[in-house]
Write an enzyme that holds these catalytic residues in place. Sequence first.
Site, PDB file in Angstrom:
ATOM      1  N   LYS A  77      -5.054   0.103   5.049  1.00  0.00           N
ATOM      2  CA  LYS A  77      -4.818   1.385   5.711  1.00  0.00           C
ATOM      3  C   LYS A  77      -5.948   2.344   5.342  1.00  0.00           C
ATOM      4  CE  LYS A  77      -1.195   4.911   6.382  1.00  0.00           C
ATOM      5  NZ  LYS A  77       0.170   5.355   6.048  1.00  0.00           N
ATOM      6  N   SER A 152       3.543   6.277   9.744  1.00  0.00           N
ATOM      7  CA  SER A 152       2.146   6.494  10.020  1.00  0.00           C
ATOM      8  C   SER A 152       1.278   5.245   9.880  1.00  0.00           C
ATOM      9  CB  SER A 152       1.616   7.568   9.062  1.00  0.00           C
ATOM     10  OG  SER A 152       1.658   7.118   7.722  1.00  0.00           O
ATOM     11  N   SER A 176       6.841   5.480   6.254  1.00  0.00           N
ATOM     12  CA  SER A 176       5.659   4.986   6.978  1.00  0.00           C
ATOM     13  C   SER A 176       5.318   3.515   6.792  1.00  0.00           C
ATOM     14  CB  SER A 176       4.431   5.803   6.600  1.00  0.00           C
ATOM     15  OG  SER A 176       4.441   7.006   7.325  1.00  0.00           O
TER      16      SER A 176
HETATM   17  N1  GLN Z   1       7.111  10.367   9.447  1.00  0.00           N
HETATM   18  C1  GLN Z   1       7.122  11.022   8.179  1.00  0.00           C
HETATM   19  C2  GLN Z   1       6.159  12.181   8.192  1.00  0.00           C
HETATM   20  O1  GLN Z   1       5.635  12.438   9.209  1.00  0.00           O
HETATM   21  C3  GLN Z   1       6.769  10.045   7.079  1.00  0.00           C
HETATM   22  C4  GLN Z   1       5.329   9.725   7.058  1.00  0.00           C
HETATM   23  C5  GLN Z   1       4.962   8.856   5.911  1.00  0.00           C
HETATM   24  O2  GLN Z   1       5.793   8.151   5.341  1.00  0.00           O
HETATM   25  N2  GLN Z   1       3.700   8.918   5.546  1.00  0.00           N
HETATM   26  O3  GLN Z   1       5.920  12.840   7.237  1.00  0.00           O
END
Ligand code: GLN
Length: 491
Positions: A77, A152, A176
């Site tokens: 990532k 994400s 995410s």
């Molecule tokens: N969807 C959540 C956010 O937007 C979690 C994102 C994540 O786990 N990085 O913060």
Amino acid sequence: MDLNRTSLTALAQGLRSREFSSVELTRTYLERMAAHSSLGCFITVDPERSLLQAKAADARLARGESTPLMGIPVAHKDIFCASGWLTTCGSRMLSNFVAPYDAHVIQRFNEAGAVILGKTNMDEFAMGSSNETSFYGPVRNPWSTDRVPGGSSGGSAAAVAARLAPLATASDTGGSIRQPAALCGITGLKPTYGRVSRYGMIAYASSLDQGGVMAPSAADIALGLTVMAGFDARDATSVACPEEDFTAQLARPLEGLRIGLPRQYFGEGTSVAVTKRIEEALEVYESLGARRVVVDLPHSDLSVPVYYVLAPAEASSNLSRYDGVRYGWRASQYGDLGEMIARSRAEGFGAEVKRRILTGTYVLSKGYYDAYYLQAQRVRRLIQQDFLAAFEQCDVLMGPTTPTTAFAFGAKGGDPVEMYLSDIFTIGVNLAGLPGMSIPVGFDEVGLPVGLQIIGPHLSETRLLGVAHRYQQATDWHERVPALVQGGERG
Ligand code: GLN
């Protein structure tokens, strides 16, 4: 070499027995990545650099060195700094940032002899649930390219689902890893907070961020976690527990396993198909000797609001370092220093990141701090206590990872809260610092994957991986690949 059906263990065996070389294996994946570049899974690929690493791994293999991942290509990532690689975090702000050092996770994979296949696409600064906020454009779900892959870590999830990488790293602040794993039909693990070092992993919300791993199966994830996990003095929240071989106890029988079903995870708002697939998965677990216990997580409806106070608060602080002075995006036209910083941030950050910074600054400001930030911290503690109380009655918790399967692009674009609610089942785990997994358990009526979430007490990764593995021995959902992969299948 049929990469669609080849597990990490089998690939590693092929390398060790010299059936194929790391250069050949890496080249095969690089070709597939190029053939499926329209999925948008990668922000940066650098075939020459990857092949150089593969060559070095082949030399180590020839010398008889054999760590389990020697010569295995891994996608990372783009939140992990990798020395000499562009590391953007999905943002224009870091669109010119070549990392000068390796994150702990990258260092561990490099030492193990793994090959960096490329840097995967992601929501900007890991803020999002659909991969629509990346400066580098969206990632497409390989099961249906007009749908989102989740976020994400959507690039990592879609890459593994499309078999463009046998293993991918990812990070999970509120879901995410688990949410995109569910939406892409793969296996994902978010370890216990502190199990994997955050050193060199670009910070979003530091008390929640946790690096983890995605692969087709739990057995493959166990290999990846064994490499990644471990104490690192450079991360003040790193847990000092002994190194473990997470592959050692995968086959442990499930007789007597108590599966806690949180009442709050089985109600309205979850689609019929998801509910059905979860029920079927629970029946498989019963046939393997497990039994169900209904438990309560009374504060779980507060997890999303609490998260959207705490995560933006931490983000507003973490992201204050991007000022256009030392590194990152700098506006080309400005008057004085203040204007330079303001313009650089206005140009460098996208809309969702700005929304989070504004929210975070607001909840931390004088007069609002007690009412929002402090109150959210108190409720966070109650949410943690709910989980700890539940684990007195059961060994693991199970439920849907997400309320629905993958949604269409733009479907939740109008209202940020709609988007935030897609993490309703995953966020509590981060607030409590627990490990959680998502495993594929079938499809909905239009062929989109459904994920089962498995949550365990702190540092119970070995148990979680075993619970996932036994299910995957009894079923083959994790071996299913999207049609577009079969089209590109090579012999
Ligand atoms: N969807 C959540 C956010 O937007 C979690 C994102 C994540 O786990 N990085 O913060």
